[in-house]
Write a protein that holds these residues in place. Structure first.
Motif, PDB file in Angstrom:
ATOM      1  N   LYS A  29      -0.498   1.074 -12.435  1.00 47.38           N
ATOM      2  CA  LYS A  29      -0.159   2.398 -11.911  1.00 47.38           C
ATOM      3  C   LYS A  29      -0.287   2.471 -10.394  1.00 47.38           C
ATOM      4  O   LYS A  29       0.437   3.200  -9.745  1.00 47.38           O
ATOM      5  CB  LYS A  29      -1.023   3.461 -12.579  1.00 47.38           C
ATOM      6  CG  LYS A  29      -0.670   3.658 -14.029  1.00 47.38           C
ATOM      7  CD  LYS A  29      -1.555   4.679 -14.689  1.00 47.38           C
ATOM      8  CE  LYS A  29      -1.158   4.825 -16.153  1.00 47.38           C
ATOM      9  NZ  LYS A  29      -2.002   5.765 -16.873  1.00 47.38           N
ATOM     10  N   ILE A  30      -1.209   1.710  -9.838  1.00 48.16           N
ATOM     11  CA  ILE A  30      -1.422   1.751  -8.392  1.00 48.16           C
ATOM     12  C   ILE A  30      -0.455   0.831  -7.658  1.00 48.16           C
ATOM     13  O   ILE A  30       0.191   1.218  -6.685  1.00 48.16           O
ATOM     14  CB  ILE A  30      -2.864   1.338  -8.033  1.00 48.16           C
ATOM     15  CG1 ILE A  30      -3.847   2.328  -8.635  1.00 48.16           C
ATOM     16  CG2 ILE A  30      -3.047   1.264  -6.521  1.00 48.16           C
ATOM     17  CD1 ILE A  30      -5.287   1.876  -8.534  1.00 48.16           C
ATOM     18  N   PHE A  31      -0.342  -0.400  -8.120  1.00 46.10           N
ATOM     19  CA  PHE A  31       0.386  -1.419  -7.361  1.00 46.10           C
ATOM     20  C   PHE A  31       1.738  -1.794  -7.955  1.00 46.10           C
ATOM     21  O   PHE A  31       2.481  -2.548  -7.342  1.00 46.10           O
ATOM     22  CB  PHE A  31      -0.464  -2.694  -7.246  1.00 46.10           C
ATOM     23  CG  PHE A  31      -1.767  -2.481  -6.572  1.00 46.10           C
ATOM     24  CD1 PHE A  31      -1.838  -2.072  -5.246  1.00 46.10           C
ATOM     25  CD2 PHE A  31      -2.952  -2.689  -7.253  1.00 46.10           C
ATOM     26  CE1 PHE A  31      -3.055  -1.877  -4.629  1.00 46.10           C
ATOM     27  CE2 PHE A  31      -4.175  -2.500  -6.635  1.00 46.10           C
ATOM     28  CZ  PHE A  31      -4.223  -2.088  -5.320  1.00 46.10           C
ATOM     29  N   ASN A  32       2.060  -1.319  -9.164  1.00 46.83           N
ATOM     30  CA  ASN A  32       3.294  -1.698  -9.836  1.00 46.83           C
ATOM     31  C   ASN A  32       3.436  -3.214  -9.808  1.00 46.83           C
ATOM     32  O   ASN A  32       4.409  -3.763  -9.298  1.00 46.83           O
ATOM     33  CB  ASN A  32       4.509  -1.017  -9.213  1.00 46.83           C
ATOM     34  CG  ASN A  32       5.722  -1.127 -10.096  1.00 46.83           C
ATOM     35  OD1 ASN A  32       5.645  -1.540 -11.242  1.00 46.83           O
ATOM     36  ND2 ASN A  32       6.859  -0.746  -9.549  1.00 46.83           N
ATOM     37  N   ARG A  33       2.434  -3.903 -10.327  1.00 46.84           N
ATOM     38  CA  ARG A  33       2.313  -5.359 -10.217  1.00 46.84           C
ATOM     39  C   ARG A  33       3.480  -6.134 -10.817  1.00 46.84           C
ATOM     40  O   ARG A  33       3.675  -7.281 -10.479  1.00 46.84           O
ATOM     41  CB  ARG A  33       1.018  -5.829 -10.875  1.00 46.84           C
ATOM     42  CG  ARG A  33      -0.220  -5.414 -10.166  1.00 46.84           C
ATOM     43  CD  ARG A  33      -0.502  -6.203  -8.936  1.00 46.84           C
ATOM     44  NE  ARG A  33      -0.603  -7.611  -9.259  1.00 46.84           N
ATOM     45  CZ  ARG A  33      -0.364  -8.589  -8.413  1.00 46.84           C
ATOM     46  NH1 ARG A  33       0.000  -8.320  -7.200  1.00 46.84           N
ATOM     47  NH2 ARG A  33      -0.487  -9.833  -8.772  1.00 46.84           N
ATOM     48  N   GLN A  34       4.249  -5.533 -11.705  1.00 50.13           N
ATOM     49  CA  GLN A  34       5.356  -6.281 -12.280  1.00 50.13           C
ATOM     50  C   GLN A  34       6.328  -6.733 -11.193  1.00 50.13           C
ATOM     51  O   GLN A  34       6.897  -7.802 -11.259  1.00 50.13           O
ATOM     52  CB  GLN A  34       6.098  -5.445 -13.316  1.00 50.13           C
ATOM     53  CG  GLN A  34       5.267  -5.199 -14.556  1.00 50.13           C
ATOM     54  CD  GLN A  34       5.966  -4.283 -15.533  1.00 50.13           C
ATOM     55  OE1 GLN A  34       6.886  -3.565 -15.185  1.00 50.13           O
ATOM     56  NE2 GLN A  34       5.499  -4.304 -16.773  1.00 50.13           N
ATOM     57  N   GLU A  35       6.514  -5.903 -10.198  1.00 54.84           N
ATOM     58  CA  GLU A  35       7.454  -6.230  -9.132  1.00 54.84           C
ATOM     59  C   GLU A  35       6.747  -6.549  -7.816  1.00 54.84           C
ATOM     60  O   GLU A  35       7.377  -7.007  -6.881  1.00 54.84           O
ATOM     61  CB  GLU A  35       8.415  -5.065  -8.924  1.00 54.84           C
ATOM     62  CG  GLU A  35       9.218  -4.732 -10.168  1.00 54.84           C
ATOM     63  CD  GLU A  35      10.048  -3.485  -9.990  1.00 54.84           C
ATOM     64  OE1 GLU A  35      10.406  -3.161  -8.849  1.00 54.84           O
ATOM     65  OE2 GLU A  35      10.340  -2.834 -11.003  1.00 54.84           O
ATOM     66  N   ASP A  36       5.462  -6.269  -7.730  1.00 56.64           N
ATOM     67  CA  ASP A  36       4.680  -6.496  -6.508  1.00 56.64           C
ATOM     68  C   ASP A  36       5.213  -5.742  -5.284  1.00 56.64           C
ATOM     69  O   ASP A  36       4.855  -6.051  -4.164  1.00 56.64           O
ATOM     70  CB  ASP A  36       4.604  -7.991  -6.155  1.00 56.64           C
ATOM     71  CG  ASP A  36       3.417  -8.658  -6.805  1.00 56.64           C
ATOM     72  OD1 ASP A  36       2.517  -7.927  -7.262  1.00 56.64           O
ATOM     73  OD2 ASP A  36       3.397  -9.888  -6.844  1.00 56.64           O
ATOM     74  N   ARG A  37       6.047  -4.759  -5.502  1.00 56.96           N
ATOM     75  CA  ARG A  37       6.641  -4.097  -4.343  1.00 56.96           C
ATOM     76  C   ARG A  37       5.705  -3.102  -3.680  1.00 56.96           C
ATOM     77  O   ARG A  37       5.816  -2.857  -2.501  1.00 56.96           O
ATOM     78  CB  ARG A  37       7.954  -3.444  -4.707  1.00 56.96           C
ATOM     79  CG  ARG A  37       7.842  -2.315  -5.681  1.00 56.96           C
ATOM     80  CD  ARG A  37       9.200  -1.763  -6.015  1.00 56.96           C
ATOM     81  NE  ARG A  37       9.055  -0.598  -6.854  1.00 56.96           N
ATOM     82  CZ  ARG A  37      10.023  -0.036  -7.493  1.00 56.96           C
ATOM     83  NH1 ARG A  37      11.229  -0.515  -7.389  1.00 56.96           N
ATOM     84  NH2 ARG A  37       9.811   1.019  -8.236  1.00 56.96           N
ATOM     85  N   HIS A  90       2.360  -4.561  -1.096  1.00 59.41           N
ATOM     86  CA  HIS A  90       2.634  -4.772   0.328  1.00 59.41           C
ATOM     87  C   HIS A  90       2.735  -3.441   1.067  1.00 59.41           C
ATOM     88  O   HIS A  90       2.202  -3.295   2.169  1.00 59.41           O
ATOM     89  CB  HIS A  90       3.910  -5.581   0.530  1.00 59.41           C
ATOM     90  CG  HIS A  90       4.272  -5.742   1.961  1.00 59.41           C
ATOM     91  ND1 HIS A  90       3.532  -6.528   2.830  1.00 59.41           N
ATOM     92  CD2 HIS A  90       5.258  -5.183   2.705  1.00 59.41           C
ATOM     93  CE1 HIS A  90       4.067  -6.452   4.033  1.00 59.41           C
ATOM     94  NE2 HIS A  90       5.119  -5.652   3.981  1.00 59.41           N
ATOM     95  N   CYS A  91       3.387  -2.462   0.480  1.00 64.69           N
ATOM     96  CA  CYS A  91       3.502  -1.137   1.115  1.00 64.69           C
ATOM     97  C   CYS A  91       2.125  -0.526   1.333  1.00 64.69           C
ATOM     98  O   CYS A  91       1.848   0.042   2.383  1.00 64.69           O
ATOM     99  CB  CYS A  91       4.335  -0.191   0.263  1.00 64.69           C
ATOM    100  SG  CYS A  91       6.080  -0.568   0.227  1.00 64.69           S
ATOM    101  N   MET A  92       1.262  -0.637   0.309  1.00 67.58           N
ATOM    102  CA  MET A  92      -0.071  -0.071   0.436  1.00 67.58           C
ATOM    103  C   MET A  92      -0.854  -0.776   1.539  1.00 67.58           C
ATOM    104  O   MET A  92      -1.546  -0.131   2.321  1.00 67.58           O
ATOM    105  CB  MET A  92      -0.838  -0.134  -0.878  1.00 67.58           C
ATOM    106  CG  MET A  92      -2.198   0.530  -0.783  1.00 67.58           C
ATOM    107  SD  MET A  92      -3.027   0.667  -2.344  1.00 67.58           S
ATOM    108  CE  MET A  92      -2.124   2.007  -3.069  1.00 67.58           C
ATOM    109  N   GLU A  93      -0.746  -2.086   1.609  1.00 69.47           N
ATOM    110  CA  GLU A  93      -1.434  -2.827   2.674  1.00 69.47           C
ATOM    111  C   GLU A  93      -0.927  -2.382   4.045  1.00 69.47           C
ATOM    112  O   GLU A  93      -1.715  -2.083   4.942  1.00 69.47           O
ATOM    113  CB  GLU A  93      -1.196  -4.329   2.520  1.00 69.47           C
ATOM    114  CG  GLU A  93      -1.938  -4.964   1.395  1.00 69.47           C
ATOM    115  CD  GLU A  93      -1.619  -6.430   1.259  1.00 69.47           C
ATOM    116  OE1 GLU A  93      -2.561  -7.197   0.990  1.00 69.47           O
ATOM    117  OE2 GLU A  93      -0.446  -6.835   1.434  1.00 69.47           O
TER     118      GLU A  93
END
Length: 121
Positions: A33-41, A44-47
């Motif tokens: 829910k936080i990072f949408n890890r399936q796509e990893d998109r 990077h935006c959060m960082e």
């Protein structure tokens, strides 16, 4: 409150931003829910928008948690810590607020208002 890091494009050049990294564990469901890890998109935006570096390590635990290490300016780490606290809270309203916080960083840089709201938690 010193918000100069919001104007600073090269936060990673400051050694003090690497002191006392924030370390926490998240369940896979929360991580999705936080990072949408399936796509990893969104990671990077959060960082980029929170001026942090977030390292994810998949750990084999009984509860299927993943290990995160975050470095960056103290106020940004505090914001992330507040988000995690809200996500793990038993109160549904706090959890909803916690899920809303990362969505703000997917499209824009953290503002003074974002950080101030986190401090009120």
């Amino acid at each position: 409150m010193d918000m100069s890091f919001l104007r600073m494009g090269e936060w990673w050049t400051k050694p003090e931003h690497f002191n006392a990294p924030l370390v926490f564990y998240l369940e896979e469901e929360q991580e999705e829910k936080i990072f949408n890890r399936q796509e990893d998109r969104y990671l990077h935006c959060m960082e980029e928008h929170s001026h942090t570096l977030i390292q994810l390590e998949s750990w084999f635990t009984v509860t299927d948690h993943n290990h995160f290490t975050v470095v960056g300016p103290p106020k940004a780490r505090q914001w992330l810590m507040g988000m995690i606290w809200l996500l793990e809270h038993r109160n549904v309203h706090y959890q909803a607020r916690g899920y809303q916080m990362p969505q703000n960083t997917w499209s824009q840089t953290l503002t003074k208002e974002n950080l101030a709201a986190c401090l009120r938690v």
